[in-house]
Motif scaffolding. Structure first.
Motif: not given
Length: 220
Positions: A212-220, A104-117
């Motif tokens: 879709q999320l990447k477009k929504f948040y303006g992440i290229k 719960e504490k590790k996977l979601f936050v780190c996983g999001r960084k793999t497509w949002a950073t």
């Protein structure tokens, strides 16, 4: 009076997948209601989870239960006559809850960084993600499931991420299989269960959702 069980969920949510699997494993009849959590949350969702206003929400005879790990425990206790998720041994039970908390504490936050950073932050995130998975693989060991021979609590908490692995790998430009082959084999094993196969969406659909999320948040 017949029991009324409603699940408010959003299909890509690995948290909602957990609750679906738990209900399916117990053979509970429930009504699934899909929520538009991005643009139009339902009045029922806002009423039943006024604190966080998030899915999943489990509604049992008009009473809400929020947060997926709490929902799994609730389902296990209420429908205790079939297929227990948590061990009866106090120490083994504590260990299962520990690993659920770790996930719960590790996977979601780190996983999001793999497509949002990008750049160094992305490189660090992909390395960290693999290390987290290696830690989980070490705990799994040579067992079929985290609790041993029986599909249980930790498996339910973790397996939803399996449907997101292809998206994380695609956008993070890394591969899980080389260092975590046992964990990937575990995922395939879990997918053979009817409850898991029903709850987890197609991975390509998840990839499309992340686009879709990447477009929504303006992440290229």
């Amino acid at each position: 009076m017949a029991e009324e069980v409603i699940l408010l969920n959003f299909w890509p949510s690995m948290f909602g997948m957990r609750t679906m699997i738990a209900l399916e494993e117990k053979g509970v009849n429930y009504e699934y209601r899909e929520e538009d959590v991005i643009n139009n949350k339902s009045p029922l969702l806002l009423e039943m989870n006024p604190i966080h206003k998030k899915i999943p929400v489990l509604i049992h005879n008009g009473k809400p239960v929020c947060e997926s790990i709490i929902q799994i425990q609730y389902i296990d206790e209420v429908w205790s006559d079939k297929n227990p998720f948590l061990p009866t041994d106090s120490y083994q039970r504590a260990q299962a809850l520990f690993w659920a908390d770790f996930i719960e504490k590790k996977l979601f936050v780190c996983g999001r960084k793999t497509w949002a950073t990008k750049g160094e932050e992305l490189e660090a995130a992909t390395k960290e993600y693999i290390e987290i998975l290696k830690t989980l693989q070490c705990e799994l060991g040579d067992k079929p499931y985290f609790g041993g021979d029986k599909f249980g609590f930790v498996d339910i908490v973790l397996i939803g991420y399996y449907s997101w692995f292809p998206a994380y790998q695609k956008f993070g430009n890394f591969s899980i299989e080389p260092e975590c082959s046992k964990l990937m084999a575990w995922g395939k094993r879990c997918m053979q269960r009817a409850s898991v196969a029903k709850a987890l969406p197609d991975s390509e659909r998840v990839v499309g959702y992340v686009l879709q999320l990447k477009k929504f948040y303006g992440i290229k």
